[in-house]
Write an enzyme that holds these catalytic residues in place. Structure first.
Site, PDB file in Angstrom:
ATOM      1  CD  GLN A 178      -2.860  -0.111  -0.057  1.00 16.53           C
ATOM      2  OE1 GLN A 178      -2.991   0.023  -0.044  1.00 16.53           O
ATOM      3  NE2 GLN A 178      -3.982  -2.021  -0.502  1.00 16.53           N
ATOM      4  CG  HIS A 200      -3.608  -4.297  -8.831  1.00 16.73           C
ATOM      5  ND1 HIS A 200      -4.764  -4.203  -7.403  1.00 16.73           N
ATOM      6  CD2 HIS A 200      -2.883  -5.182  -7.823  1.00 16.73           C
ATOM      7  CE1 HIS A 200      -4.907  -5.342  -6.518  1.00 16.73           C
ATOM      8  NE2 HIS A 200      -3.792  -5.741  -6.177  1.00 16.73           N
ATOM      9  CB  THR A 236       8.468 -16.915 -19.922  1.00 18.59           C
ATOM     10  OG1 THR A 236       8.709 -18.029 -20.644  1.00 18.59           O
ATOM     11  CG2 THR A 236       8.352 -15.495 -21.506  1.00 18.59           C
ATOM     12  CB  CYS A 327      -8.844 -10.051   0.675  1.00 21.28           C
ATOM     13  SG  CYS A 327      -7.667  -9.516  -0.487  1.00 21.28           S
TER      14      CYS A 327
HETATM   15  C1  LIG Z   1      -1.421  -4.653   2.248  1.00 22.08           C
HETATM   16  C2  LIG Z   1      -1.513  -5.621   0.590  1.00 22.08           C
HETATM   17  N1  LIG Z   1      -0.713  -6.670   0.719  1.00 22.08           N
HETATM   18  C3  LIG Z   1      -0.545  -7.065  -0.280  1.00 22.08           C
HETATM   19  C4  LIG Z   1      -1.818  -7.277  -0.389  1.00 22.08           C
HETATM   20  C5  LIG Z   1      -1.598  -8.096  -2.083  1.00 22.08           C
HETATM   21  O1  LIG Z   1      -1.363  -7.885  -3.593  1.00 22.08           O
HETATM   22  P1  LIG Z   1      -1.979  -8.044  -4.639  1.00 22.08           P
HETATM   23  O2  LIG Z   1      -2.934  -7.833  -4.414  1.00 22.08           O
HETATM   24  O3  LIG Z   1      -0.965  -7.732  -5.259  1.00 22.08           O
HETATM   25  O4  LIG Z   1      -1.437  -9.812  -4.745  1.00 22.08           O
HETATM   26  C6  LIG Z   1      -2.147  -6.200  -1.250  1.00 22.08           C
HETATM   27  C7  LIG Z   1      -4.016  -6.354  -2.317  1.00 22.08           C
HETATM   28  O5  LIG Z   1      -4.964  -6.000  -1.703  1.00 22.08           O
HETATM   29  C8  LIG Z   1      -2.503  -4.863  -0.142  1.00 22.08           C
HETATM   30  O6  LIG Z   1      -3.034  -4.263   0.496  1.00 22.08           O
END
Ligand SMILES: Cc1ncc(COP(=O)(O)O)c(C=O)c1O
Length: 382
Positions: A178, A200, A236, A327
């Site tokens: 973040q 992203h 790759t 998530c």
């Molecule tokens: C603090 C944190 N760590 C890890 C991730 C995971 O990243 P990614 O979506 O690229 O797998 C996120 C994504 O929500 C995040 O906010």
């Protein structure tokens, strides 16, 4: 107005300049492992990005490994530390992202490592004295503490944590997914062993990121196969993604100060507005304190309204916000981060508003108006 997107901690819209870079790279289809001209052309592109990213965070190019994103980079740091670096204990908290929490739990269940969880107080802060007393004795340790929390925005004192890790010979992994691109990060100044980044979250595409692994840490690949990424991450290379990450990272780094100023003003506007609209409102963690939180994240604690579909109702009004992290939305267990802040949180519903440079004052107004409507529609809540 169309949809108002205020869920930028979950993901961010693609930067038009990043999109252009991706389109450019679509014609450069070479496999960087091929030694012929097409391959060499693609290889050069990848290595230029590696160098630029390394330079921006004070690292060496050989310390940057491209991954499929933040989750893989976090997994790499954790699993490889235990498997390859004789780490027997991980010190962490219950408010890490699942990309850290779940690998730790997995290894603990398998008896591969022990975990010690630092307490977090009602504001989501850790106590460095507790960390120090744990580090004073015990087996070889990896400390895994994120820089900026994705749900409540709290910033951990990474420099102090790193100093303690060095003092007691522990390794330091920080999930910087973040923070990267939003706050200055320099690996030499702070002394990290592992860091992670995901494109992203900074207006790049999904499925690409990187791990910083300090040179001298002799880890083996988590994903086995070809010899890509100097034998540390087979597969790759995602050349379009890597160039997009490079562009997103460069833009975020170069324009950080002005983006921060813009977003901070919006955040303050929403904080003030929410206080005026929602009686008894609180904020989770440090998110309403501009100097103690990541400026993109505001976690509003709405006193229980009886409407447990707050974010859904917002969605119906064209406002995209989140009830926790992306998530955890969709699961009915609520957020593990909010729960960890203590019993008091059960009287409140989390609404996370997370900003990007593309948000305008109109977006903030739209959100506040929707909140006002919601309260007007259900006066019993007030
Ligand atoms: C603090 C944190 N760590 C890890 C991730 C995971 O990243 P990614 O979506 O690229 O797998 C996120 C994504 O929500 C995040 O906010």
């Amino acid at each position: 107005m169309g949809v108002i997107f205020l869920d930028n901690a979950a993901t961010t819209p693609l930067e038009p300049r990043v999109k252009e870079e991706m389109i450019r790279m679509m014609d450069n289809f070479g496999n960087p492992s091929s030694t012929h001209l097409s391959g060499r052309g693609a290889k050069v592109e990848v290595e230029v990005v590696r160098k630029r990213i390394a330079h921006a965070i004070g690292a060496e190019p050989g310390e940057i490994f491209f991954t499929s994103g933040g989750t893989e980079a976090d997994n790499m740091a954790l699993f490889c530390s235990v498997r390859d670096l004789e780490v027997q204990r991980i010190i962490t908290t219950k408010i890490e992202h699942h990309a850290v929490g779940h690998p730790v739990e997995f290894m603990v269940k398998r008896g591969e490592v022990e975990a010690a969880y630092l307490a977090v107080d009602a504001k989501g802060d850790i106590d460095l004295n507790e960390l120090e007393s744990l580090l004073k004795d015990g087996p070889k340790t990896l400390v895994s503490l994120m820089f900026a929390n994705n749900e409540i925005g709290n910033l951990n004192p990474v420099a102090e944590i790193s100093t303690l890790c060095k003092k007691y010979g522990a390794l330091f992994h920080s999930d910087t997914v973040q923070a990267m691109g939003h706050l200055p990060i320099n690996v030499r100044e702070v002394g990290y062993d592992f860091l992670t980044c995901s494109a992203h979250k900074i207006h790049g595409p999904k499925g690409i990121g990187f791990a910083y692994v300090r040179s001298g840490l002799k880890i083996k690949p988590l994903i086995q196969g070809g010899a890509q990424e100097r034998n540390l991450r087979a597969g790759t290379e995602n050349t379009i993604g890597i160039c997009a990450l490079g562009k997103a990272f460069a833009i975020a780094t170069e324009e950080m100060a002005e983006d921060q100023k813009h977003v901070e003003a919006l955040k303050q506007y929403v904080i003030d507005g929410v206080k005026a609209v929602v009686p008894g409102v609180k904020f989770f963690g440090r998110s309403a304190e501009l100097d103690r939180s990541l400026y993109t994240v505001l976690s509003i604690a709405i006193p229980n309204t009886g409407n447990d579909m707050l974010t859904f109702t917002m969605d119906m009004k064209g406002i995209n916000v989140s009830g926790g992290s992306a998530c955890t939305s969709g699961s009915n267990q609520g957020s593990h981060v909010i729960r960890a802040l203590g019993e008091w949180t059960s009287g409140y519903q989390p609404v996370r508003v997370s900003f990007s440079k593309f948000n305008t004052k109109d977006c903030a107004e739209g959100f506040l108006n929707a909140l006002k409507e919601l309260y007007a529609e259900t006066p019993a809540h007030v």
